[in-house]
Design a protein around this motif. Structure first.
Motif, mmCIF file in Angstrom:
data_model
loop_
_atom_site.group_PDB
_atom_site.id
_atom_site.type_symbol
_atom_site.label_atom_id
_atom_site.label_comp_id
_atom_site.label_asym_id
_atom_site.label_seq_id
_atom_site.Cartn_x
_atom_site.Cartn_y
_atom_site.Cartn_z
ATOM 1 N N GLU A 164 -9.700 6.755 -22.562
ATOM 2 C CA GLU A 164 -9.277 6.473 -21.194
ATOM 3 C C GLU A 164 -10.187 5.499 -20.459
ATOM 4 O O GLU A 164 -9.730 4.467 -19.968
ATOM 5 N N ASP A 201 -1.139 3.244 -19.172
ATOM 6 C CA ASP A 201 -2.198 4.077 -19.734
ATOM 7 C C ASP A 201 -1.661 5.464 -20.077
ATOM 8 O O ASP A 201 -1.942 6.006 -21.155
ATOM 9 N N THR A 245 -1.230 6.673 -23.947
ATOM 10 C CA THR A 245 -2.015 7.839 -24.348
ATOM 11 C C THR A 245 -1.136 8.871 -25.045
ATOM 12 O O THR A 245 -1.479 9.393 -26.108
#
Length: 293
Positions: free
Chosen positions: A122, A273, A277
């Protein structure tokens, strides 16, 4: 009185109709703008072979500009320095809060595991992408916007120079070349900064930290993290070049375009993101080496 009530009702209906029409118009304008940017991105990707084959010199100039800026690294604060500094500072905060949180439950031995997961999955790709958007992306918007309002893009079109591959395609290729070393520098900076905070500042065990760090971090994690950074970088370049290419309204319009491009790219980074992920690591996080899911 009855006529006045009817007239008042009619007036309110007109006001409501005007508001609805205004909202529909704003939605339509927004959809047109989204379509324009998406179409521009498609043109850039479709003309990448032209940018690579015909404008190699421009690509090399953009590589230098993306990596180090127009001045020296110290004076200009090139992208390398910005990514390094932002990644290190963010990783320091991760190290501080990770150790303090785990210390509350007596599990500071897992600091290395959380460092490997948080930084790789992250923190590093998001921080490096935001640095790229703020340093490189806004520069792209400003330069293309200034060319648009000064009619330089129209002049290139009149000389039969394809402006999309020449101005945007070369910048996309240059960024794709630079993002791998830039991101590697930022990723290593996060690892070092977090380890320094946990081991040397908070007095954690270096051996325990390194043990959990290495058994948690696998090569596929680094590869997935790099994929995220590459996708973010491509989106940033396409968004900022599009806003600059279609800038209007003089210098003030260029400034507005740069601000809108930065906001749009940051929002897209946050959305992508989450999507990447889940797509790359799954909905349920796993650490196979430790048997944790």
């Amino acid at each position: 009185m009855g006529g006045f009530g009817v007239a008042q009702t009619t007036a309110w209906q007109r006001v409501r109709a005007t508001r609805v029409a205004g909202q529909v118009g704003r939605v339509g304008t927004a959809m047109v703008e989204v379509g324009r940017h998406v179409t521009f991105a498609g043109k850039v990707i479709a003309t990448l072979p032209t940018a690579i084959v015909r404008y190699r010199g421009q690509v090399l100039r953009e590589v230098v500009d993306v990596g180090f800026g127009s001045k020296s690294l110290v004076a200009g604060g090139g992208t390398v320095g910005i990514v390094l500094a932002m990644s290190a500072v963010a990783a320091i905060m991760v190290g501080v809060e990770t150790y303090r949180g785990l210390d509350l439950i007596g599990m500071t031995t897992l600091s290395g595991m959380l460092s490997a997961m948080a930084n790789t999955r992250e923190l590093a790709p998001v921080v490096a992408s935001i640095a790229l958007a703020a340093k490189v992306g806004t520069g792209f918007t400003a330069r293309l916007g200034s060319m648009r309002i000064s009619d330089e893009i129209d002049a290139l079109d009149s000389m039969s120079i394809p402006t999309v591959p020449y101005l945007a395609g070369t910048r996309l290729v240059a960024t794709m070349i630079c993002i791998v070393p830039l991101y590697a520098i930022g990723l290593v900076a996060t690892y070092i900064a977090t380890r320094v905070v946990v081991v040397y500042v908070n007095g954690g065990s270096a051996g325990t930290y390194d043990h959990f760090f290495h058994i948690t971090l696998g090569p596929e994690d680094v590869l997935y993290s790099l994929i995220k950074a590459v996708v973010f970088a491509a989106v940033i370049v396409l968004v900022h070049c599009s806003y600059g290419y279609y800038a209007t309204g003089g210098p003030e319009g260029v400034g507005r375009a740069a601000g809108r491009a930065l906001r749009t790219s940051i929002l897209l980074i946050g959305f992508l993101d989450i999507v990447l992920t889940f797509a790359l690591w799954g909905l349920v996080p796993e650490v196979p080496a430790l048997g944790i899911t």
